[in-house]
Scaffold this active site. Structure first.
Site, short mmCIF file in Angstrom:
data_model
loop_
_atom_site.label_atom_id
_atom_site.label_comp_id
_atom_site.label_asym_id
_atom_site.label_seq_id
_atom_site.Cartn_x
_atom_site.Cartn_y
_atom_site.Cartn_z
N SER A 148 4.47 2.59 7.82
CA SER A 148 4.20 1.42 6.98
C SER A 148 5.42 1.04 6.14
O SER A 148 6.02 1.88 5.48
CB SER A 148 3.03 1.69 6.04
OG SER A 148 1.82 1.66 6.72
N HIS B 64 0.80 -1.22 0.00
CA HIS B 64 0.00 0.00 0.00
C HIS B 64 0.84 1.28 0.00
O HIS B 64 0.35 2.35 -0.28
CB HIS B 64 -0.98 0.00 1.18
CG HIS B 64 -0.37 0.19 2.52
ND1 HIS B 64 -0.06 -0.84 3.37
CD2 HIS B 64 -0.01 1.32 3.17
CE1 HIS B 64 0.46 -0.36 4.49
NE2 HIS B 64 0.50 0.96 4.39
N ASP C 201 0.28 -7.73 1.23
CA ASP C 201 0.66 -6.35 1.49
C ASP C 201 2.18 -6.19 1.57
O ASP C 201 2.72 -5.52 2.46
CB ASP C 201 0.02 -5.81 2.78
CG ASP C 201 0.08 -4.28 2.85
OD1 ASP C 201 0.29 -3.65 1.79
OD2 ASP C 201 -0.07 -3.73 3.95
#
Length: 488
Positions: free
Chosen positions: A330, A214, A247
């Site tokens: 992230s 992402h 992911d």
């Protein structure tokens, strides 16, 4: 459980405790520390959306991670081989209840009692005596200082300066000093100007950087991608491969330097609850930030998504940590006490019920989730080798409803296909629609998303023991996991 990949407004701090009635009106009160405005919205667990995203956030909206939520009636189940992706889970509702300022700050301030009759004079006398003694002492000190031949300074110097302190290599400072040079802040901007900020770390000496899908999803179809080291050196980069279900993504530096030092990879299977953790990332765009905590739990089923209607969910059996993780973290490394990577920070649980579509970004509430490095390493190696992810599968569609009874094989698969793939692993093992899978090996399965996350910790070809219920009776069968290539 599903969590937000970072992205809702942080609730304001409670007001200061009330000032007593008889306290002087001019007495200053304590002011709770506020929250700085976000610099961007990172992706799930760590990346940021324009600017970075936040909870369990992405360089676009962070994938929302909430507790593997129930799927509304009529929502398609997890598809069998060749069918579409499982739909993203709904956002986790905000926590209900909560008291007022008194509940946060505790009992209200109480003024000190006044002295009893007859004691006032004594107290005053003692006070005067103390003041007099203080005056005498101060006068003597002044005369001694005045007659001192020195420079007149009364400050005291430490025996060593900060730069002279020898820090243990196993300390947080020691681990951070060694790991930071191998981390990067990633900026992704699509051709339309969409994007955000995330984090990544050096995977090998060839210039491959591992991060979250992402974090870079906005530039999959074109755009600008850069990676900046703590030294300030910035490199253009390109996407080598990305896996939305896991992911995980791998990018590669263009004109990578020969001095790259990959971070050592640990063994996430051997991590224990209570082990120390260190997270590195760019929370709200603040690059090269280091936070510390512990492993709060293992094998936490987490589904994450950026909250958009077109987004496919990511599933993981996550490492849970209380190390502060915010939008922009992230894709960054979660390290153990020795500096080895044990996970990739990906999502956070948020108090905001609106997900990334809400009015603001979420911040850390001490519930962060990381993809175990054992799984991420396998995925990254596949992406570098072929550019496409490979998923293990049982070949059966299961309900995504949030239950505690198990993962039920649906009567029909996505798009009207068969719920049990003909000739697939589940079919060969004798599983049928209506069967409820309750265990995979020794792991208890309480829902469809839990089963998916557990299956994806394995590789195609692995043999697993499946325990299921049929007509009120328990059965056990061993099956060999099949494979599916790509995210489609």
């Amino acid at each position: 459980m599903s969590t937000e990949n970072e992205g809702t407004a942080v609730p304001p701090a409670p007001s200061a405790p009330p000032v007593p009635v008889d306290a002087p009106a001019s007495a200053p009160g304590a002011v709770p520390e506020g929250h700085a405005p976000s610099a961007g919205t990172p992706g799930p667990g760590g990346g940021s959306t324009p600017p970075a995203g936040g909870a369990p956030g992405a360089p676009q909206p962070e994938a929302s991670t909430a507790q593997l939520p129930p799927v509304p009636p009529g929502q398609p189940a997890y598809p069998a081989a060749g069918a579409g992706w499982p739909p993203p889970p709904p956002a986790t509702p905000g926590y209900a209840g909560g008291g007022g300022p008194g509940d946060v700050w505790g009992a209200s301030y109480q003024p000190a009692p006044k002295p009893k009759d007859g004691r006032g004079g004594l107290v005053a006398a003692i006070l005067v005596a103390a003041l007099v003694a203080g005056g005498i002492g101060g006068g003597l000190g002044y005369q001694l200082a005045k007659s001192d031949d020195s420079s007149g300074s009364t400050t005291v110097s430490a025996s060593t300066n900060g730069g002279d302190i020898k820090r243990d290599s196993a300390s947080i400072a020691g681990v951070a000093a060694k790991a930071l040079p191998s981390t990067v802040t990633i900026e992704a901007e699509s051709t339309s100007g969409q994007g955000g900020t995330g984090t990544g770390f050096v995977f090998d000496t060839q210039g491959h950087i591992i991060t979250n899908n992402h974090v870079v999803s906005d530039v999959v179809n074109g755009g600008k991608l850069t990676a900046t080291f703590p030294s300030g050196k910035k490199y253009d980069a390109e996407i080598i491969g990305h896996a939305q279900g896991y992911d995980v993504a791998v990018i590669k530096l263009k004109n990578a330097p020969s001095s790259l030092k990959p971070l050592a990879l640990g063994d996430s299977d051997k991590v224990a609850v209570g082990d120390a953790t260190i997270a590195i990332g760019a929370p709200f765009g603040l690059s090269n930030t280091v936070t510390a905590g512990i492993i709060s739990a293992k094998n936490r089923p987490v589904a994450s998504s950026d909250g958009s209607s077109s987004s496919k969910s990511s599933y993981m059996n996550a490492l849970q940590t209380d190390a502060s993780i915010n939008p922009g973290n992230s894709g960054g490394p979660l390290l153990d006490a020795h500096g080895a990577v044990i996970g990739i920070n990906s999502a956070i649980q948020s108090t905001n019920s609106g997900g990334l579509g809400g009015s603001g970004q979420s911040g850390s509430i001490g519930l962060g989730f990381a993809i175990p490095i054992d799984q991420a390493k396998y995925v990254a190696q596949q992406l570098i080798k072929t550019g496409k992810p490979v998923y293990a599968k049982i070949g059966a569609a299961v309900s995504l409803e949030d239950t505690t009874s198990g993962a039920k094989i649906t009567d029909q698969g996505a798009g009207g296909s068969s719920a049990v793939e003909s000739g697939g692993p589940a079919d060969q093992a004798g599983l049928k629609p209506g069967d409820v899978i309750t265990k995979l090996d020794d792991t208890v399965v309480d829902s469809g998303p839990t089963l998916i996350g557990e299956i994806w910790t394995h590789k195609p070809g692995d043999k697993v023991t499946v325990t299921y219920q049929r007509d009120g009776k328990s059965h056990t069968v061993v099956l060999t996991l099949g494979s599916r290539v790509g995210d489609n």
